[in-house]
Design an enzyme around this catalytic site. Structure first.
Site, PDB file in Angstrom:
ATOM      1  N   LYS A  68       1.056  -1.241   0.248  1.00  0.00           N
ATOM      2  CA  LYS A  68       0.172   0.162  -0.209  1.00  0.00           C
ATOM      3  C   LYS A  68       0.554   1.147  -0.064  1.00  0.00           C
ATOM      4  CE  LYS A  68      -3.989  -1.921   2.124  1.00  0.00           C
ATOM      5  NZ  LYS A  68      -4.720  -2.122   3.286  1.00  0.00           N
ATOM      6  N   ASP A 105     -10.298   2.157   1.696  1.00  0.00           N
ATOM      7  CA  ASP A 105     -10.414   1.313   3.581  1.00  0.00           C
ATOM      8  C   ASP A 105     -11.560   2.289   4.919  1.00  0.00           C
ATOM      9  OD1 ASP A 105      -8.685  -1.140   3.239  1.00  0.00           O
ATOM     10  OD2 ASP A 105      -6.735   0.128   3.054  1.00  0.00           O
ATOM     11  N   TYR A 220      -9.629 -10.030   8.870  1.00  0.00           N
ATOM     12  CA  TYR A 220     -11.465 -10.884   8.855  1.00  0.00           C
ATOM     13  C   TYR A 220     -11.146 -12.522   8.668  1.00  0.00           C
ATOM     14  CZ  TYR A 220      -9.752 -11.626   4.051  1.00  0.00           C
ATOM     15  OH  TYR A 220      -9.547 -11.409   2.364  1.00  0.00           O
TER      16      TYR A 220
END
Ligand code: ATR
Length: 284
Positions: A68, A105, A220
Site C-alpha cells: 500500500k 479502506d 478477517y
C-alpha cells in the site's frame, strides 16, 4: 483472449484473497464485463509488475499487504483521503493515461460500522489498537464522524503518540501504550494491529468497554480472531471482524473504476453464510 476490461489485486501473500470473488459477484450483479485476477507480487517486483499491468491494458488495481505504501508512491495523482492515509489500496487508470491512487479502506470501515451494523460513532470514545499503516488509514474517516475522542494505543507507545500528533489538528486524538489504558473505557475498540494474523492479542485490561460497547477487528478470518473472542468474553454487544469492511472497500473501488455502485448486502450475506458453518463448528 478475453475481451473484458482487466483489473487485479496485487499482494503477498495473496492466495486466500476474497477480492476476485467479491468483484466477480459485483460484476454479475451490475452487468459489468470485467476480468479480476489475484496475483502474488512481492514488494521488490511491485514497480515492474504494476507498470507492465497498465502498459498491457489493465484499467485498475487493488494493492494489499505489503504494497500500500509503494502504491502511494507510484500514483501520479492521489485523492485527499489517500494523501492523509499515506497509503493507496486502489489504482485507477485515468483518461489522460496517468494513474490515480485512492484509499477506500477507511470509508469501507465506516460504511460497515454505521450502514451495516448501526454503530453510531458521533460523540463516542474510540480506541484504536495499533499505529501502523492500517491504523493510519482509518483515522481521518473516523474523525469525520465527530467522535468525542480517539485514543491510539500501541505496543510501541512512541509510534502511537507520533501518529496522533499528525491528526491532532482535526480533533481530539491522543496516543499511548497499552499499559496506559488501565481504568479507561471506550464505546468502540478497533483492532488495527497485525497481531490477529499470527493468532495473538494485544495485552488489554478488562473493563475496557462501556456497557453495550462494540469491538471490531480490521482483519478477517474464516474463524473468530483472538480479538473477536476477546470482545465476546468482555461484554461487547457486537464483536465483529473485517469481512464487511472488505466488501465495502471493494465496492468503493468498483465504483471508482466503473462508475456503478454495487449493492454490498447480498455479497456480505453470501460470504458470511458460507463461513457461518465454520464459526458454529468451532465456537462453543
Ligand atoms: P499494518 O500496515 O497492517 O498496520 P504495520 O505497519 O507493520 O502493519 O503495523 C503493525 C501494527 O501491529 C503495529 O502497530 C505493531 O506494533 P509495533 O508498532 O509496536 O510494532 C502491531 N503489532 C504487531 N504484532 C503485535 C502483537 N503481537 N501485539 C501487539 N501489537 C502488535
Amino acid at each position: 483472449m478475453s475481451q473484458k476490461d482487466r483489473y487485479a489485486v496485487f499482494g503477498d501473500p495473496i492466495q486466500h484473497s476474497k477480492s476476485p470473488r467479491i468483484h466477480a459477484l459485483f460484476a454479475e450483479q451490475t452487468g459489468q464485463a470485467i476480468d479480476y485476477q489475484a496475483r502474488r507480487v512481492p514488494a521488490e517486483s511491485f514497480q515492474t509488475a504494476t507498470g507492465q499491468f497498465f502498459a498491457e491494458g489493465g484499467l485498475g488495481l487493488n494493492c494489499t499487504v505489503p504494497l500500500k505504501e509503494l502504491a502511494w508512491q507510484y500514483a501520479a495523482q492521489k485523492t485527499e483521503r489517500a494523501e492523509r492515509a499515506k497509503a493507496v489500496n486502489t489504482l485507477a487508470l485515468q483518461a489522460d493515461g496517468t494513474v490515480l491512487g485512492d484509499n477506500t479502506d477507511g470509508c469501507g470501515l465506516v460504511s460497515d460500522l454505521i450502514g451495516n451494523h448501526g454503530i453510531a460513532l458521533t460523540g463516542i470514545n474510540i480506541l484504536i489498537l495499533g499505529a501502523g499503516g492500517a491504523a493510519r488509514g482509518i483515522i481521518a474517516p473516523l474523525q469525520n464522524q465527530a467522535p468525542a475522542t480517539i485514543v491510539i494505543a500501541n505496543r510501541t507507545a512512541d509510534k502511537a503518540v507520533a501518529l496522533a500528533e499528525q491528526f491532532q489538528l482535526d480533533g481530539k486524538v491522543t496516543g499511548c501504550g497499552f499499559g496506559d489504558l488501565q481504568g479507561r473505557q471506550f464505546g468502540l475498540i478497533l483492532n488495527a494491529t497485525s497481531a490477529s494474523l499470527s493468532g495473538q492479542l494485544p495485552p488489554l485490561p478488562p473493563s475496557l468497554l462501556v456497557e453495550q460497547g462494540c469491538c471490531y477487528d480490521l482483519a478477517y478470518s474464516n474463524s473468530p480472531t483472538p480479538f473477536v473472542r476477546w470482545g465476546w468474553a468482555n461484554g461487547a454487544s457486537k464483536s465483529l471482524d473485517g469481512l464487511g469492511m472488505l466488501v465495502e472497500q471493494a465496492a468503493e473501488a468498483f465504483f471508482i473504476w466503473r462508475g456503478v455502485r454495487p449493492d454490498t448486502h447480498p455479497v456480505i450475506a453470501m460470504l458470511a453464510a458460507e463461513r457461518a458453518e465454520n464459526y458454529s463448528s468451532i465456537s462453543d
